[in-house]
Design an enzyme around this catalytic site. Structure first.
Site, mmCIF file in Angstrom:
data_model
loop_
_atom_site.group_PDB
_atom_site.id
_atom_site.type_symbol
_atom_site.label_atom_id
_atom_site.label_comp_id
_atom_site.label_asym_id
_atom_site.label_seq_id
_atom_site.Cartn_x
_atom_site.Cartn_y
_atom_site.Cartn_z
ATOM 1 N N ARG A 384 -30.074 -10.054 -100.650
ATOM 2 C CA ARG A 384 -28.731 -9.697 -101.087
ATOM 3 C C ARG A 384 -27.928 -10.914 -101.553
ATOM 4 N NH1 ARG A 384 -25.762 -4.392 -99.158
ATOM 5 N NH2 ARG A 384 -24.289 -4.309 -100.868
ATOM 6 N N CYS A 385 -28.569 -11.734 -102.344
ATOM 7 C CA CYS A 385 -27.838 -12.839 -102.964
ATOM 8 C C CYS A 385 -28.605 -13.265 -104.191
ATOM 9 C CB CYS A 385 -27.665 -14.008 -102.014
ATOM 10 S SG CYS A 385 -29.125 -15.018 -101.792
#
Ligand code: CDP
Length: 806
Positions: A384-385
């Site tokens: 999630r980045c």
């Protein structure tokens, strides 16, 4: 005038275009259990595959005997490396320029590594048969501590590349070394540190964790021997890339490979790479001529597919006495596990770690990253980045707090003093990025006012006194993080995957009746693309979003795209959507002019129609224009109304945000309670505020998980701990704090609609915010930096170390 305004407002509302809180259209099927996932697929004659996995972290394979397994009724085949080797498939290329064993040949390099693939009539038989494959191992000493990986007497892990002292990213310093990557001005940075009034140095560990999507990784391969065509369904965040890779590896022509990613139950980076299961299901189907399904279980997912983080960051800041930061120096020891399978653009062995100067105007910086092999699962995905941004933001946002403490300055004040100013954009960072736009001071002020920062600090001061007097056993921490993300990979000059430039695409077709189908090169894993892309088209073309169908994930129909990860969908495919829509609109204008018998220049766009300037009653709606496009197009203009755009972004987008967390920690139990969490996000133009809020809630929940407990840990024997949800912290509604969300809007100057990505920002900003809150709670007790994850057991240990338990 009033009537015209009402009419325009009604027409705008009917579109449910950009800025509208349109309900998620995909949820109709998801909430009714009618989603269609890979494991829902049942094909005639389909077989099931399951892996035999290594119990050892490092061992030589002495022998593999498959005879007992093959004799089990219902077992059709058992594949080992010996079967794959003649096909050249026992190793597969990784996205990071390394190779990865599909099935272990001579050695196993991490616990649960794939050793054999059993194919049987059903899943249960396949599973039973895995226990009948007799593998004799000779255990070898293993490395779990990356700091021991390059010691002179360390066991050599990758014997297959032992003599290859130049890797994909340059020379290797040791057989267990993967790459050294550095950027910035070392000399100038060292000079600044030598002269600075104040310096800090802290080892900040962003520990190993896992994206753990609810749906594990899975595939179904179906090879049609007559047509020579392969159809591969799978949990793919980037279906087109998978098609190209399968073609390159298998030698099958790309047009004879059909890759389909149906509904996907979360990805968070886990479903970007290629896994042994995909290869084995394909080989199984090609060999046997029937479909073969592979579905991971939870333990397999957590212990063998791509891990995240495992960055050990020695982070230094140099500053003046009054808090002006002069330089930053970071050395990262990156633990990549047994194979370098990091999912980064080819040129970036450490992803976008060099965004680590964060939101601050730091004149000089130097970053050096060493990647090493250990006996752990491979991966290194952006959980999630955007390619190691969480790590980068964690480094700067923890370091700035450490500096504030050393300077005796308020941490918010120190940030404000060093922020890049609004007038400095586009801003060129010391480590090579061009930030497109930002207004950090405004965002920070709004956030501080909203949470009443002053009052919180006053309350904290009182509580600390009360604690010292023995009147309370509770510590209050105020966590701050001000992050800058870098999303939307990316310009071709910067970013490619396996040589394919990172553009993305949209194809829009308007049917004669004015309804639309649009197809994208991205692939939603729950982010709501079917809802939001339609909103972009609705606003651009004046067609109600409900009349627009969005399709993704089928390589036969969707234009080639690089997929969804790194919050790139909105910055890249969202831009492609707007540009494709504008191409259509330009043609529609010609058609409207022909219909209205005026010159094109005499027309103006009005929400859902072209009208004659000065004559508002003379107009043609997009619906009317669509019909005409197929029936009476102007002479010399081809019929139809459709367009495709492959968008190569000129730059990435730089969303940012100001986060505050208020936490109360019981020193006797180590239990931390998040009292408040306020998140202000700026993702430029907002397409769907409700979906943004949902993305922020989800991202913060995952940030909370990572900071407060989630971890993939190994014992000294290389046994993976935390490979089930019994041990791996996945917060439920019970543990999850309440989120307060807010926003500012600073559009991206180069994006057609001014939008930046948002999906990952809350995770990136959230992790350091939680960790800062914990650290801030103990700061007045001279606790030093407290490493994540901050679960109750570890926080209890901090109390023990500080002698707080009496
Ligand atoms: O690439 P990914 O879909 O994971 O991330 P994203 O581009 O940040 O988009 C996540 C979701 O938020 C999508 O449904 C977007 O359309 C939506 N979004 C939005 O409504 N406004 C923005 N400025 C950015 C994203």
């Amino acid at each position: 005038q009033v009537k015209i305004d009402t009419d325009r407002a009604e027409r705008t509302e009917k579109l449910q275009g950009m800025g509208c809180k349109r309900k998620r259209v995909e949820d109709i099927r998801f909430t009714q259990g009618k989603g269609s996932y890979v494991d829902d697929l049942k094909l005639p004659g389909m077989l099931f595959g399951d892996f035999v996995r290594s119990p050892h972290a490092h061992a030589r394979i002495v022998s593999i005997d498959t005879s007992r397994a093959k004799a089990l009724p219902g077992v059709i085949a058992v594949l080992t490396a010996a079967d794959l080797k003649p096909l050249g498939l026992h190793y597969m290329p990784t996205l990071a320029g390394d190779v990865q064993a599909v099935l272990a040949e001579e050695k196993v390099l991490f616990q649960n590594q794939e050793v054999a693939f059993v194919i049987a009539e059903d899943r249960y038989i396949a599973s039973d048969a895995t226990e009948l494959v007799d593998v004799v191992y000779e255990a070898l000493p293993c490395i779990v501590d990356p700091f021991k990986s390059m010691l002179p007497d360390a066991p050599i892990l990758r014997e297959d590349i032992q003599d290859k002292m130049v890797g994909a990213h340059g020379p290797r310093k040791h057989p267990n070394h993967i790459f050294e990557w550095q950027i910035g001005d070392k000399q100038a940075t060292d000079d600044v540190f030598a002269k600075a009034d104040v310096t800090i140095k802290e080892m900040l560990v962003d520990h190993r964790t896992h994206p753990s999507p609810l749906e594990t990784c899975q595939s179904v391969a179906s090879f049609d021997k007559v047509k020579g065509e392969l159809t591969l369904w799978g949990t793919f965040q980037a279906p087109h890339v998978i098609r190209t890779v399968v073609s390159l590896i298998s030698g099958l022509p790309e047009h004879k490979i059909h890759v389909i990613a149906p509904d996907i139950g979360g990805g968070f980076g886990n479903k970007v790479g290629a896994y042994a299961g995909y290869v084995c299901s394909v080989v199984g189907s090609i060999v046997l001529g029937v479909p073969v399904k592979w579905v991971e279980d939870r333990m397999e997912n957590l212990s063998t597919t791509s891990f995240a983080r495992d960055y050990h960051m020695t982070t230094e800041l140099a500053a003046t006495k009054d808090g002006k930061i002069l330089g930053m120096r970071v050395h990262v020891l990156a633990d990549h596990g047994a194979f370098d399978a990091c999912a980064d653009p080819s040129k970036w062995p450490a992803g976008f770690m060099n965004i680590c100067t964060g939101s601050y105007d730091i004149p000089v910086a130097h970053l050096l990253v060493d990647g090493v092999y250990t006996n752990k699962a491979s991966g290194g995905v952006a959980y999630r980045c955007s390619f190691r941004v969480t790590e980068a933001v964690f480094a700067i946002e923890r370091a700035i707090e450490v500096l504030a403490q050393k300077l005796g300055m308020d941490a918010a004040e120190l940030r404000i003093k060093n922020f890049i100013k609004a007038e400095q954009f586009p801003y060129h960072s010391a480590l090579g990025w061009e930030y497109d736009s930002g207004d950090y001071h405004t965002a920070m002020k709004k956030a501080m006012d909203a949470i009443d920062y002053k009052a919180l600090r006053a309350e904290q001061a009182e509580k600390r006194e009360a604690f010292k007097r023995g009147e309370t056993r509770e510590l209050m921490g105020i966590g701050i993080s001000f992050f800058t993300e870098i999303v939307g990979a990316g310009p071709a000059k910067n970013c490619d995957i396996l040589g394919i430039a990172m553009f993305d695409s949209a194809e829009i077709r308007i049917h004669p009746t004015g309804s639309v189908i649009a197809r994208m090169g991205t692939k939603s894993q729950g982010q709501g693309h079917e809802t939001t892309y339609a909103q972009i088209i609705a606003t651009e073309l004046g067609i109600p979003a409900d009349d627009i169908m969005i399709e993704e994930g089928n390589t036969d129909t969707a234009p080639y795209g690089l997929g969804t990860y790194g919050s790139r969908s909105t910055p890249v495919a969202g831009a492609a959507t707007a540009v494709a829509a504008r191409k259509i609109k330009a043609k529609a204008q010609m058609i409207a002019a022909h219909m209205l018998e005026v010159h094109e220049g005499d027309l103006e766009w009005d929400i859902d129609r072209f009208r004659v300037k000065g004559l508002p009653e003379k107009f043609k709606t997009m619906k009317e224009i669509a019909w005409s496009a197929y029936n009476a197009p102007p002479p010399n203009l081809e019929p139809g109304l459709e367009a495709v755009n492959y968008y190569e972004p000129p730059n990435m987008t730089y969303p940012f945000g100001a986060y505050f967390c208020v936490m109360d920690i019981d020193v006797d139990t180590g239990v931390a309670k998040t009292r408040r969490f306020y998140a202000l996000d700026d993702c430029g133009t907002r397409i769907n505020p409700m979906i943004i809020e949902g993305q922020v809630h989800g991202g913060l929940t995952e940030a909370f998980a990572c900071a407060m407990g989630q971890e993939i840990r190994y014992d000294e024997m290389g046994n993976v701990m935390g490979a089930s949800f019994m041990d791996f912290f996945l917060p439920t509604a019970v543990e999850t704090p309440k989120w307060e969300t807010d926003f500012t809007v600073t559009p991206s100057p180069h994006h057609p609609i001014g939008a930046k990505g948002v999906g990952e920002s809350p995770h990136v900003g959230g992790v350091p915010c939680f960790s800062n809150a914990v650290n801030d709670a103990y700061a007045f007790l001279d606790a030093g930096h407290i490493q994540m994850p901050h679960d109750a057991w570890r926080l209890w240990q901090v109390g023990e170390r500080l002698g707080l338990h009496g």
